[in-house]
Design a protein around this motif. Structure first.
Motif, PDB file in Angstrom:
ATOM      1  N   SER A  90      39.089  43.996  45.135  1.00 25.38           N
ATOM      2  CA  SER A  90      39.416  44.818  43.960  1.00 25.38           C
ATOM      3  C   SER A  90      40.766  44.394  43.384  1.00 25.38           C
ATOM      4  CB  SER A  90      39.479  46.298  44.328  1.00 25.38           C
ATOM      5  OG  SER A  90      38.269  46.679  44.897  1.00 25.38           O
ATOM      6  N   LEU A  91      41.680  44.046  44.276  1.00 24.30           N
ATOM      7  CA  LEU A  91      43.000  43.584  43.817  1.00 24.30           C
ATOM      8  C   LEU A  91      42.866  42.270  43.052  1.00 24.30           C
ATOM      9  CD1 LEU A  91      45.311  44.463  46.843  1.00 24.30           C
ATOM     10  CD2 LEU A  91      45.359  45.485  44.578  1.00 24.30           C
ATOM     11  N   TRP A  92      41.927  41.422  43.486  1.00 27.47           N
ATOM     12  CA  TRP A  92      41.696  40.173  42.759  1.00 27.47           C
ATOM     13  C   TRP A  92      41.115  40.452  41.376  1.00 27.47           C
ATOM     14  CZ3 TRP A  92      43.997  35.883  43.617  1.00 27.47           C
ATOM     15  CH2 TRP A  92      44.364  35.514  44.901  1.00 27.47           C
ATOM     16  N   VAL A  93      40.199  41.440  41.291  1.00 23.78           N
ATOM     17  CA  VAL A  93      39.633  41.818  39.982  1.00 23.78           C
ATOM     18  C   VAL A  93      40.769  42.302  39.076  1.00 23.78           C
ATOM     19  CG1 VAL A  93      38.088  43.428  38.770  1.00 23.78           C
ATOM     20  CG2 VAL A  93      37.348  42.403  40.914  1.00 23.78           C
ATOM     21  N   ALA A  94      41.656  43.140  39.654  1.00 27.77           N
ATOM     22  CA  ALA A  94      42.791  43.661  38.889  1.00 27.77           C
ATOM     23  C   ALA A  94      43.721  42.530  38.451  1.00 27.77           C
ATOM     24  CB  ALA A  94      43.561  44.680  39.723  1.00 27.77           C
ATOM     25  N   ASN A  95      43.868  41.526  39.317  1.00 24.21           N
ATOM     26  CA  ASN A  95      44.703  40.368  38.986  1.00 24.21           C
ATOM     27  C   ASN A  95      44.143  39.637  37.754  1.00 24.21           C
ATOM     28  OD1 ASN A  95      46.388  38.154  39.025  1.00 24.21           O
ATOM     29  ND2 ASN A  95      46.229  37.800  41.218  1.00 24.21           N
ATOM     30  N   GLY A  96      42.817  39.386  37.779  1.00 17.38           N
ATOM     31  CA  GLY A  96      42.158  38.728  36.642  1.00 17.38           C
ATOM     32  C   GLY A  96      42.295  39.542  35.373  1.00 17.38           C
ATOM     33  N   TRP A  97      42.121  40.857  35.518  1.00 22.78           N
ATOM     34  CA  TRP A  97      42.227  41.778  34.376  1.00 22.78           C
ATOM     35  C   TRP A  97      43.638  41.701  33.770  1.00 22.78           C
ATOM     36  CZ3 TRP A  97      39.236  45.790  32.037  1.00 22.78           C
ATOM     37  CH2 TRP A  97      39.955  46.696  31.279  1.00 22.78           C
ATOM     38  N   THR A  98      44.659  41.748  34.653  1.00 24.66           N
ATOM     39  CA  THR A  98      46.053  41.740  34.174  1.00 24.66           C
ATOM     40  C   THR A  98      46.376  40.429  33.455  1.00 24.66           C
ATOM     41  OG1 THR A  98      46.568  43.035  36.134  1.00 24.66           O
ATOM     42  CG2 THR A  98      48.437  42.210  34.908  1.00 24.66           C
ATOM     43  N   ILE A  99      45.966  39.308  34.046  1.00 25.81           N
ATOM     44  CA  ILE A  99      46.235  38.007  33.396  1.00 25.81           C
ATOM     45  C   ILE A  99      45.581  37.992  32.014  1.00 25.81           C
ATOM     46  CG2 ILE A  99      45.844  35.499  33.511  1.00 25.81           C
ATOM     47  CD1 ILE A  99      45.905  35.751  36.572  1.00 25.81           C
TER      48      ILE A  99
END
Lengths: 110, 208
Positions: free
Chosen positions: B107-116
């Protein structure tokens, strides 16, 4: 700023844009390239080239009306600018100079 | 293989990664003539690749910034908070705890992609793609090292397979985050289409 030269695909896209004339959008442009060169160019590559050309000021684009046969998506029409025409002429001059008096291409021994 | 309508998932991917209404429309128009699902998928993938690569080449500094931001987010959340605090606190021993820990990590990786994606509009998905490419390159040394250990007999094949699967899911999570952010932006653009989008180029529209 350094002069930006046209890539091979960019030049082909500009030339087919000039051939198609009015109502030039992705499909006829790629079909014109395929017809004249025999190369099957992906529509995505044509759009990426058109996007770069628009950024360089060689083409302009405008969206038309959405149509049902395109799933409600509009056509993006492209037109070459006077700067783009100048760039094509420059490329033609450069390539003609490179081709001139090449004995290998005239069937003479190198 | 043919159907009357082009594959919905391919169109969705195309619209998320290539925010140009003309391109998706052109492919749908050509699909009606060719009637090949395989051709459509190939064109969609090539369009995503060509569009993203072109954007990265045009905006090199933005791509470097995206990679740096992605790395900082990974360092703070995944490397420091998750591994340093959450893991010792959870001490995942049971299967459920381990699954919960993995879900939290992805989920943190999904959030990372979203933020970028959110920080790099209108080139959001291309910049997420840049970070995905960097992550793939960064994955080579640890996977190679584990592969060498596996083939020399000091590690088992299951560990290598698990590592590869984990890294692939990580990349998919990153791309999903970027695609979700781009899809949300796409919906927003469609909503305000009446304010000028149909008559302008996407570039002019984005500059408004």
């Amino acid at each position: 700023m350094a002069k930006e030269y046209l890539g091979n695909l960019e030049l082909m896209v500009l030339l087919s844009l000039m051939r198609v004339g009015d109502n030039a959008y992705g499909v006829p442009i790629s079909q014109e390239i395929e017809l004249r060169t025999g190369r099957d160019v992906a529509l995505g590559s044509v759009y990426a080239a058109l996007d770069r050309l628009e950024r360089k000021g060689f083409v302009t684009s405008m969206l038309g009306d959405p149509t049902p046969e395109r799933g409600g998506r509009a056509k993006r029409y492209f037109q070459i600018t006077s700067k783009g025409v100048r760039e094509v002429r420059d490329a033609q001059r450069m390539l003609t100079n490179m081709w001139k008096n090449l004995s290998v291409l005239q069937g003479e021994p190198a | 293989m043919t159907t009357a309508q082009p594959p919905v998932v391919a169109t969705w991917l195309l619209e998320c990664f290539c925010p140009d209404p003309g391109l998706a429309g052109d492919l749908i128009e050509e699909y009606a003539r060719r009637q090949s699902v395989l051709w459509y998928w190939k064109q969609a993938f090539m369009a995503v690749g060509a569009y993203s690569t072109s954007q990265i080449r045009e905006h090199k500094w933005l791509a470097i910034r995206a990679i740096a931001i992605g790395y900082v987010i990974w360092y703070i959340f995944n490397a420091t908070l998750l591994r340093g605090f959450v893991r010792p606190w959870m001490s995942p021993d049971t299967t459920i705890e381990q699954a919960a820990y993995l879900v939290l990590g992805f989920s943190l990786w999904v959030a990372n992609g979203w933020t970028i994606a959110k920080l790099h509009r209108p080139y959001s998905t291309a910049m997420v793609f840049a970070y995905v490419l960097w992550s793939m390159v960064a994955s080579v040394p640890p996977v190679y090292s584990l592969a060498v250990d596996t083939f020399s007999g000091s590690a088992d094949r299951a560990s290598l397979a698990l590592e590869i699967v984990k890294r692939m899911v990580t990349l998919l999570s990153l791309m999903s985050g970027g695609a979700l952010a781009a899809y949300r932006d796409h919906l927003k653009q469609t909503r305000i289409a009446g304010q000028g989008w149909p008559r302008e180029s996407p570039r002019a529209f984005a500059a408004r």
